[in-house]
Design an enzyme around this catalytic site. Sequence first.
Site, PDB file in Angstrom:
ATOM      1  N   PRO A  27      10.513 138.828  91.200  1.00 21.91           N
ATOM      2  CA  PRO A  27      10.740 137.878  90.098  1.00 21.91           C
ATOM      3  C   PRO A  27      11.906 136.945  90.430  1.00 21.91           C
ATOM      4  O   PRO A  27      12.976 137.038  89.838  1.00 21.91           O
ATOM      5  CB  PRO A  27      11.070 138.800  88.924  1.00 21.91           C
ATOM      6  N   HIS A 177      19.766 138.215  96.600  1.00 24.09           N
ATOM      7  CA  HIS A 177      20.839 139.159  96.261  1.00 24.09           C
ATOM      8  C   HIS A 177      20.419 140.598  96.479  1.00 24.09           C
ATOM      9  O   HIS A 177      19.240 140.938  96.369  1.00 24.09           O
ATOM     10  CB  HIS A 177      21.314 138.897  94.822  1.00 24.09           C
ATOM     11  N   GLY A 211      12.040 144.212 100.948  1.00 21.61           N
ATOM     12  CA  GLY A 211      13.065 143.878 101.948  1.00 21.61           C
ATOM     13  C   GLY A 211      12.497 143.729 103.336  1.00 21.61           C
ATOM     14  O   GLY A 211      12.263 144.721 104.024  1.00 21.61           O
ATOM     15  N   GLY A 212      12.230 142.483 103.730  1.00 23.26           N
ATOM     16  CA  GLY A 212      11.784 142.215 105.099  1.00 23.26           C
ATOM     17  C   GLY A 212      10.292 142.377 105.318  1.00 23.26           C
ATOM     18  O   GLY A 212       9.810 142.235 106.449  1.00 23.26           O
ATOM     19  N   GLY A 233       9.404 138.815  98.539  1.00 17.80           N
ATOM     20  CA  GLY A 233      10.020 137.631  97.959  1.00 17.80           C
ATOM     21  C   GLY A 233       9.855 136.457  98.911  1.00 17.80           C
ATOM     22  O   GLY A 233       9.096 135.526  98.655  1.00 17.80           O
ATOM     23  N   THR A 234      10.544 136.533 100.049  1.00 22.33           N
ATOM     24  CA  THR A 234      10.556 135.428 101.015  1.00 22.33           C
ATOM     25  C   THR A 234       9.145 134.959 101.368  1.00 22.33           C
ATOM     26  O   THR A 234       8.876 133.764 101.415  1.00 22.33           O
ATOM     27  CB  THR A 234      11.291 135.882 102.296  1.00 22.33           C
TER      28      THR A 234
HETATM   29  C1  LIG Z   1      14.567 133.117  96.958  1.00 22.17           C
HETATM   30  C2  LIG Z   1      14.820 134.496  96.413  1.00 22.17           C
HETATM   31  C3  LIG Z   1      15.231 134.639  95.097  1.00 22.17           C
HETATM   32  C4  LIG Z   1      15.414 135.922  94.554  1.00 22.17           C
HETATM   33  N1  LIG Z   1      15.752 136.042  93.241  1.00 22.17           N
HETATM   34  C5  LIG Z   1      15.774 137.276  92.665  1.00 22.17           C
HETATM   35  C6  LIG Z   1      15.928 137.413  91.258  1.00 22.17           C
HETATM   36  O1  LIG Z   1      16.056 136.420  90.526  1.00 22.17           O
HETATM   37  N2  LIG Z   1      15.934 138.673  90.739  1.00 22.17           N
HETATM   38  C7  LIG Z   1      15.758 139.776  91.528  1.00 22.17           C
HETATM   39  O2  LIG Z   1      15.715 140.886  91.004  1.00 22.17           O
HETATM   40  N3  LIG Z   1      15.640 139.682  92.865  1.00 22.17           N
HETATM   41  C8  LIG Z   1      15.619 138.457  93.448  1.00 22.17           C
HETATM   42  N4  LIG Z   1      15.436 138.355  94.811  1.00 22.17           N
HETATM   43  C9  LIG Z   1      15.343 139.579  95.634  1.00 22.17           C
HETATM   44  C10 LIG Z   1      13.961 140.190  95.510  1.00 22.17           C
HETATM   45  O3  LIG Z   1      13.874 140.929  94.316  1.00 22.17           O
HETATM   46  C11 LIG Z   1      13.537 141.142  96.662  1.00 22.17           C
HETATM   47  O4  LIG Z   1      14.378 142.246  96.727  1.00 22.17           O
HETATM   48  C12 LIG Z   1      13.510 140.466  98.016  1.00 22.17           C
HETATM   49  O5  LIG Z   1      12.887 139.212  97.962  1.00 22.17           O
HETATM   50  C13 LIG Z   1      12.752 141.351  99.012  1.00 22.17           C
HETATM   51  O6  LIG Z   1      12.979 140.930 100.329  1.00 22.17           O
HETATM   52  P1  LIG Z   1      12.111 139.802 101.074  1.00 22.17           P
HETATM   53  O7  LIG Z   1      12.610 138.507 100.535  1.00 22.17           O
HETATM   54  O8  LIG Z   1      12.437 140.005 102.512  1.00 22.17           O
HETATM   55  O9  LIG Z   1      10.670 140.023 100.755  1.00 22.17           O
HETATM   56  C14 LIG Z   1      15.246 137.074  95.381  1.00 22.17           C
HETATM   57  C15 LIG Z   1      14.843 136.901  96.704  1.00 22.17           C
HETATM   58  C16 LIG Z   1      14.616 135.654  97.225  1.00 22.17           C
HETATM   59  C17 LIG Z   1      14.154 135.512  98.651  1.00 22.17           C
END
Ligand SMILES: Cc1cc2nc3c(=O)[nH]c(=O)nc-3n(C[C@H](O)[C@H](O)[C@H](O)COP(=O)(O)O)c2cc1C
Length: 358
Positions: A27, A177, A211-212, A233-234
């Site tokens: 999210p 974060h 994560g990753g 996320g990414t």
């Molecule tokens: C652009 C971006 C914005 C994010 N914003 C939030 C957020 O608003 N709330 C939250 O719980 N996690 C946020 N996250 C972290 C994600 O919940 C998640 O842990 C993370 O994307 C997983 O790793 P990945 O980006 O390698 O898939 C964000 C991640 C990214 C990349």
Amino acid sequence: MASKGLPERLLKRWFPHTTTPFIANAPMFGFADCRLAGAVTTAGGLGFIGGGFDFGPESTQLANLDATLTKAHAELGSIASIQTLPIGIGFITFTPTGFEDHAVAILEKHRVAAVWLSFPKSDADHQPLIKAIHKVQSKSHWDVKIFVQVGTVQSAKVALEQGVDVLVVQGVDAGGHQWAQGASLMSLLPEVRDLVSKSARVDDVAILAAGGIVDGRGCVAALGLGADGIVMGTRFIATSECPAPLSMKESIIAATDGGVSTVKTTKHDVFQSTDVFPRQYDGRAIIGISYNEFESGASDEGIIQRYNEAREKGDDHRRTVWAGTGVGVIDKIVSVEELVRSIQQEAKLAVARAMEMI
Ligand SMILES: Cc1cc2nc3c(=O)[nH]c(=O)nc-3n(C[C@H](O)[C@H](O)[C@H](O)COP(=O)(O)O)c2cc1C
């Protein structure tokens, strides 16, 4: 205590429209909107919308969320049951004042399928929020599941005791974060799985890995480490449905060698004047101009000034591109549907390959 049920079935039971492996988008506030979340749900995953962090009576974030969820009902009408909207909402909880009074009513009104809580000042702060949801849930037969993102075994233990349904285990490869001090999924996930397996809640808690993870190989690895599904996320930023600017998607595609091209630090927030997260958290983003200047000895004040000047001119070269270490494997923008399908196919290939090695 041995598990009697299959956790995969738990997620399928709770979210009947989903296919396997279970995939959710994170999210990401400002990036995970109605269109992205709707596409994820339509593709057989669980779509999450970033709901924000302001729960005050005049919160524009909550007003926008209310309007967005009304739109989501209309768009997902064909798969939404009368009882539940197959969308989750994520909140950042380090300033939780007002959550019970102003956020819960909106969530219940739209009968969202899931609520995701992340980044409290203290783990204990989630207890009243979870209690408030449970109270309304039982009164109005609202079928909602509570997700809490955890980055340490201790935070997982607290969330488990607080009555969470899904632990989203976040490793330090994650984009955005995260816990400043933590481990990668490789060691964190099995330890959290053991914790759940030994607990009284073994049969009613699911675990997701974050994560990753950017493809089917990462998905299978996470399932092998003890997850019941994955969160990305990414990877979802670089999809056609994500509202992120094209330049951000292009930076993610161009980046390689994610452990070197991204860095995990509180400095990203300092440079863009969003350093409001409690000290146990930092964030991972692609190394950009500001971070390079910092490494060369430039002062924070100077970097912040140049960042603000660029933003005022509409120049986004200094924009923080929150991204995880998986960036090196992301090489094109795809639709959400293509992404979900490809992960499902790649996962089968990855399992077959692993079986050959065993
Ligand atoms: C652009 C971006 C914005 C994010 N914003 C939030 C957020 O608003 N709330 C939250 O719980 N996690 C946020 N996250 C972290 C994600 O919940 C998640 O842990 C993370 O994307 C997983 O790793 P990945 O980006 O390698 O898939 C964000 C991640 C990214 C990349």
